[in-house]
Design a protein around this motif. Sequence first.
Motif, PDB file in Angstrom:
ATOM      1  N   THR A 153      28.054  31.595  27.559  1.00 43.81           N
ATOM      2  CA  THR A 153      27.507  31.860  26.229  1.00 43.81           C
ATOM      3  C   THR A 153      27.566  30.628  25.337  1.00 43.81           C
ATOM      4  O   THR A 153      26.625  30.350  24.576  1.00 43.81           O
TER       5      THR A 153
ATOM      6  N   ILE B  49      25.739  38.820  33.193  1.00 42.45           N
ATOM      7  CA  ILE B  49      26.454  37.585  33.539  1.00 42.45           C
ATOM      8  C   ILE B  49      27.700  37.914  34.369  1.00 42.45           C
ATOM      9  O   ILE B  49      27.986  37.250  35.372  1.00 42.45           O
ATOM     10  N   ARG B  50      28.428  38.938  33.965  1.00 43.16           N
ATOM     11  CA  ARG B  50      29.684  39.273  34.649  1.00 43.16           C
ATOM     12  C   ARG B  50      29.433  39.782  36.064  1.00 43.16           C
ATOM     13  O   ARG B  50      30.168  39.429  36.987  1.00 43.16           O
TER      14      ARG B  50
ATOM     15  N   ASP C  36      31.513  34.637  31.388  1.00 41.52           N
ATOM     16  CA  ASP C  36      30.612  35.096  30.332  1.00 41.52           C
ATOM     17  C   ASP C  36      30.783  34.243  29.078  1.00 41.52           C
ATOM     18  O   ASP C  36      29.803  33.771  28.476  1.00 41.52           O
TER      19      ASP C  36
ATOM     20  N   THR D 165      34.925  37.752  32.542  1.00 39.22           N
ATOM     21  CA  THR D 165      34.852  37.588  31.084  1.00 39.22           C
ATOM     22  C   THR D 165      34.886  36.108  30.722  1.00 39.22           C
ATOM     23  O   THR D 165      34.164  35.648  29.827  1.00 39.22           O
TER      24      THR D 165
ATOM     25  N   ILE E 169      30.922  38.943  22.670  1.00 43.04           N
ATOM     26  CA  ILE E 169      30.554  39.444  23.990  1.00 43.04           C
ATOM     27  C   ILE E 169      31.461  40.610  24.365  1.00 43.04           C
ATOM     28  O   ILE E 169      32.571  40.731  23.861  1.00 43.04           O
TER      29      ILE E 169
ATOM     30  N   SER F 275      26.133  40.410  28.610  1.00 42.62           N
ATOM     31  CA  SER F 275      27.460  40.233  29.195  1.00 42.62           C
ATOM     32  C   SER F 275      27.549  40.932  30.545  1.00 42.62           C
ATOM     33  O   SER F 275      28.082  40.376  31.513  1.00 42.62           O
TER      34      SER F 275
END
Length: 313
Positions: free
Chosen positions: A139, A263-264, A135, A132, A253, A260
């Motif tokens: 962002t 990316i995670r 992410d 997280t 997100i 998300s």
Amino acid sequence: MAKTVVATAFGGPEVLTVVDEAVPDPAPGQVQVRLRAVGVNPFDYKVYSGAVGADPANLPVRPGIEASGVVVAVGDDPVGPTGPIAVGDEVIVDPGTGTYTELITVPAAVTFAKPQNLTWEQAAALLSSGTTAVDALTTVRVAAGDTLLIHGASGSVGTATAQLALARGATVIGTARARNHEHLWALGVTAVEYGDGLEGRLRELAPDGVDAVVDTAGTDEAVDASLALVHDRDRVVTILAFGRAERDGFHAIGANNPDSARIRRAARLEIVELAGRGGLDVTVAKTFPLADAARAHIELQGDHPRGKFVLLP
């Protein structure tokens, strides 16, 4: 059979109960893991509270997305992101489904070799917060030379975000309760008490404003101060204040966001390797027996110690 926590209805922690469930043998590309620790996350509560849907056809709900344990059986060709997997391997599972259990069968693709320097509890608490954080930083494009403001900097996501941002060369200011300031200062974060007058205290530290904001608190106070100090709203992200994000034009997100999720998933290996090198501190606040999952969720929603809650099967 494995003792498993399920929600038999949608509602609060009182709907959680422990049942015995059969666990399927691993198919090709799968592994079976005897869990030693299970991470507790706010998202776990959302999946059975009705916040992300309350279709009775989806009951019972099985909460849990991250855990750690020992591989006890494998299907054919089980290869995970960190290589082939064998019986006896110590692994991290993320993202799993229904990890509030003693025994789980999952795709090898979501299992990672557990760094030996991490305890079972730390390993189970690592990836949800760590990915997280990646992410959020991705962002809002945090880079060397930026001044980053983190709201809720002493929480599990906030602490991971601060450490990763500092490693990128950013200056970090973090809001937190006074009792957690010493921890933040030790990490290299400039700690600030939230509450009345927050914007003024932040302006004293950043008279020219801040370059980016990661909000893990979700309060109007945090959002208002962020929008007053940041130069560009496109560099503000929240993990909680979804209504304000939509209304005021900044990023939100979450696990259900396709960007998300991408990316995670991509960040998991990076986080595991970083933690294995000692580059990411993981704090476990408290542990509970698996059968006390409801109590863990009740305490998680109140004032609780810094760090992650973990269930012990």
